[in-house]
Design a protein around this motif. Structure first.
Motif, PDB file in Angstrom:
ATOM      1  N   LYS A  49       0.811  -1.221   0.000  1.00 32.69           N
ATOM      2  CA  LYS A  49       0.000   0.000   0.000  1.00 32.69           C
ATOM      3  C   LYS A  49       0.849   1.279   0.000  1.00 32.69           C
ATOM      4  N   GLU A  50       2.157   1.116  -0.125  1.00 31.64           N
ATOM      5  CA  GLU A  50       3.065   2.268  -0.162  1.00 31.64           C
ATOM      6  C   GLU A  50       3.138   2.839  -1.579  1.00 31.64           C
ATOM      7  N   SER A  51       3.812   3.973  -1.710  1.00 39.86           N
ATOM      8  CA  SER A  51       3.961   4.610  -3.023  1.00 39.86           C
ATOM      9  C   SER A  51       4.846   3.768  -3.941  1.00 39.86           C
ATOM     10  N   ASP A  52       4.754   4.052  -5.235  1.00 37.59           N
ATOM     11  CA  ASP A  52       5.596   3.356  -6.201  1.00 37.59           C
ATOM     12  C   ASP A  52       7.074   3.646  -5.955  1.00 37.59           C
ATOM     13  N   PHE A  53       7.394   4.810  -5.408  1.00 38.35           N
ATOM     14  CA  PHE A  53       8.790   5.111  -5.051  1.00 38.35           C
ATOM     15  C   PHE A  53       9.322   4.044  -4.096  1.00 38.35           C
ATOM     16  N   ILE A  54       8.552   3.760  -3.061  1.00 40.05           N
ATOM     17  CA  ILE A  54       8.963   2.783  -2.041  1.00 40.05           C
ATOM     18  C   ILE A  54       9.080   1.396  -2.666  1.00 40.05           C
ATOM     19  N   LYS A  55       8.105   1.036  -3.493  1.00 38.23           N
ATOM     20  CA  LYS A  55       8.136  -0.280  -4.144  1.00 38.23           C
ATOM     21  C   LYS A  55       9.370  -0.431  -5.039  1.00 38.23           C
ATOM     22  N   LEU A  56       9.711   0.614  -5.758  1.00 47.02           N
ATOM     23  CA  LEU A  56      10.914   0.572  -6.597  1.00 47.02           C
ATOM     24  C   LEU A  56      12.176   0.459  -5.746  1.00 47.02           C
ATOM     25  N   MET A  57      12.183   1.147  -4.610  1.00 45.47           N
ATOM     26  CA  MET A  57      13.353   1.097  -3.736  1.00 45.47           C
ATOM     27  C   MET A  57      13.487  -0.277  -3.088  1.00 45.47           C
ATOM     28  N   VAL A  58      12.375  -0.956  -2.810  1.00 43.78           N
ATOM     29  CA  VAL A  58      12.433  -2.321  -2.285  1.00 43.78           C
ATOM     30  C   VAL A  58      13.219  -3.195  -3.269  1.00 43.78           C
ATOM     31  N   TRP A  59      12.931  -3.025  -4.546  1.00 44.78           N
ATOM     32  CA  TRP A  59      13.653  -3.757  -5.597  1.00 44.78           C
ATOM     33  C   TRP A  59      15.133  -3.341  -5.618  1.00 44.78           C
ATOM     34  N   GLY A  60      15.393  -2.052  -5.572  1.00 48.75           N
ATOM     35  CA  GLY A  60      16.775  -1.560  -5.601  1.00 48.75           C
ATOM     36  C   GLY A  60      17.604  -2.096  -4.439  1.00 48.75           C
ATOM     37  N   LEU A  99      13.588   5.706 -14.343  1.00 47.71           N
ATOM     38  CA  LEU A  99      13.845   6.644 -15.433  1.00 47.71           C
ATOM     39  C   LEU A  99      13.814   6.016 -16.825  1.00 47.71           C
ATOM     40  N   ASP A 100      13.380   4.767 -16.932  1.00 48.72           N
ATOM     41  CA  ASP A 100      13.259   4.098 -18.220  1.00 48.72           C
ATOM     42  C   ASP A 100      12.135   4.768 -19.013  1.00 48.72           C
ATOM     43  N   THR A 101      12.517   5.626 -19.952  1.00 54.34           N
ATOM     44  CA  THR A 101      11.518   6.420 -20.679  1.00 54.34           C
ATOM     45  C   THR A 101      10.655   5.587 -21.627  1.00 54.34           C
ATOM     46  N   GLU A 102      11.061   4.359 -21.897  1.00 54.29           N
ATOM     47  CA  GLU A 102      10.226   3.487 -22.740  1.00 54.29           C
ATOM     48  C   GLU A 102       9.092   2.883 -21.921  1.00 54.29           C
ATOM     49  N   ASP A 103       9.201   2.989 -20.587  1.00 55.67           N
ATOM     50  CA  ASP A 103       8.172   2.459 -19.696  1.00 55.67           C
ATOM     51  C   ASP A 103       7.329   3.628 -19.182  1.00 55.67           C
ATOM     52  N   ASN A 104       6.141   3.787 -19.742  1.00 55.49           N
ATOM     53  CA  ASN A 104       5.287   4.915 -19.363  1.00 55.49           C
ATOM     54  C   ASN A 104       4.589   4.739 -18.024  1.00 55.49           C
ATOM     55  N   LEU A 109       5.440   9.523 -11.948  1.00 60.84           N
ATOM     56  CA  LEU A 109       6.351   9.426 -10.810  1.00 60.84           C
ATOM     57  C   LEU A 109       7.678  10.151 -11.105  1.00 60.84           C
ATOM     58  N   ARG A 110       8.149  10.020 -12.339  1.00 62.19           N
ATOM     59  CA  ARG A 110       9.406  10.680 -12.723  1.00 62.19           C
ATOM     60  C   ARG A 110       9.356  12.181 -12.486  1.00 62.19           C
ATOM     61  N   THR A 111       8.173  12.775 -12.664  1.00 62.00           N
ATOM     62  CA  THR A 111       8.064  14.232 -12.491  1.00 62.00           C
ATOM     63  C   THR A 111       8.222  14.634 -11.022  1.00 62.00           C
ATOM     64  N   GLU A 112       8.000  13.691 -10.094  1.00 61.01           N
ATOM     65  CA  GLU A 112       8.117  13.979  -8.662  1.00 61.01           C
ATOM     66  C   GLU A 112       9.511  13.658  -8.105  1.00 61.01           C
ATOM     67  N   TYR A 113      10.337  13.028  -8.934  1.00 56.93           N
ATOM     68  CA  TYR A 113      11.664  12.605  -8.473  1.00 56.93           C
ATOM     69  C   TYR A 113      12.683  13.711  -8.708  1.00 56.93           C
TER      70      TYR A 113
END
Length: 116
Positions: A49-60, A99-104, A109-113
């Motif tokens: 239920k967290e933001s996509d930022f957090i989910k991406l960081m879990v992967w990182g 930041l993968d621009t081919e992945d819309n 989210l990119r605009t908030e980073y």
């Protein structure tokens, strides 16, 4: 949000140290670590239920842990710690997805980073 802010919000979902003594087929660039994978799965469940930022960081963070686990296991070590992770690599893996621009999917989210 910045990388550091997102990282600091996400690290609480991972243990500060993970046992890697269960490593299998470990070689440069690859290996399986059951406890590490379980930690990643738990972090993903806790952040549903967290933001996509957090989910991406879990992967990182998983990528950072995995890279360090291979290194340490090959050198006879049995654990890997959060404070040992290569932050440049972790940031690279996080931003590679975001930041993968081919992945819309992450376009908004990119605009908030904020890159540092």
């Amino acid at each position: 949000m910045t990388f550091k802010e997102i990282y600091n919000l996400t690290i609480k979902y991972y243990p500060s140290e993970i046992d890697i003594s269960d490593g299998k087929m470990v070689e440069k660039g690859g290996g399986k670590f059951k406890k590490l994978s379980e930690s990643w799965n738990e972090a993903e469940l806790k952040t549903e239920k967290e933001s996509d930022f957090i989910k991406l960081m879990v992967w990182g963070i998983f990528c950072g842990y995995h890279k360090k686990a291979i290194d340490k296991f090959m050198n006879g070590k049995k654990t890997v710690s959060l404070n040992e992770l290569d932050m440049e690599y972790l940031k690279y893996k996080f931003e590679e997805s975001l930041l993968d621009t081919e992945d819309n999917y992450y376009a908004e989210l990119r605009t908030e980073y904020k890159t540092e």
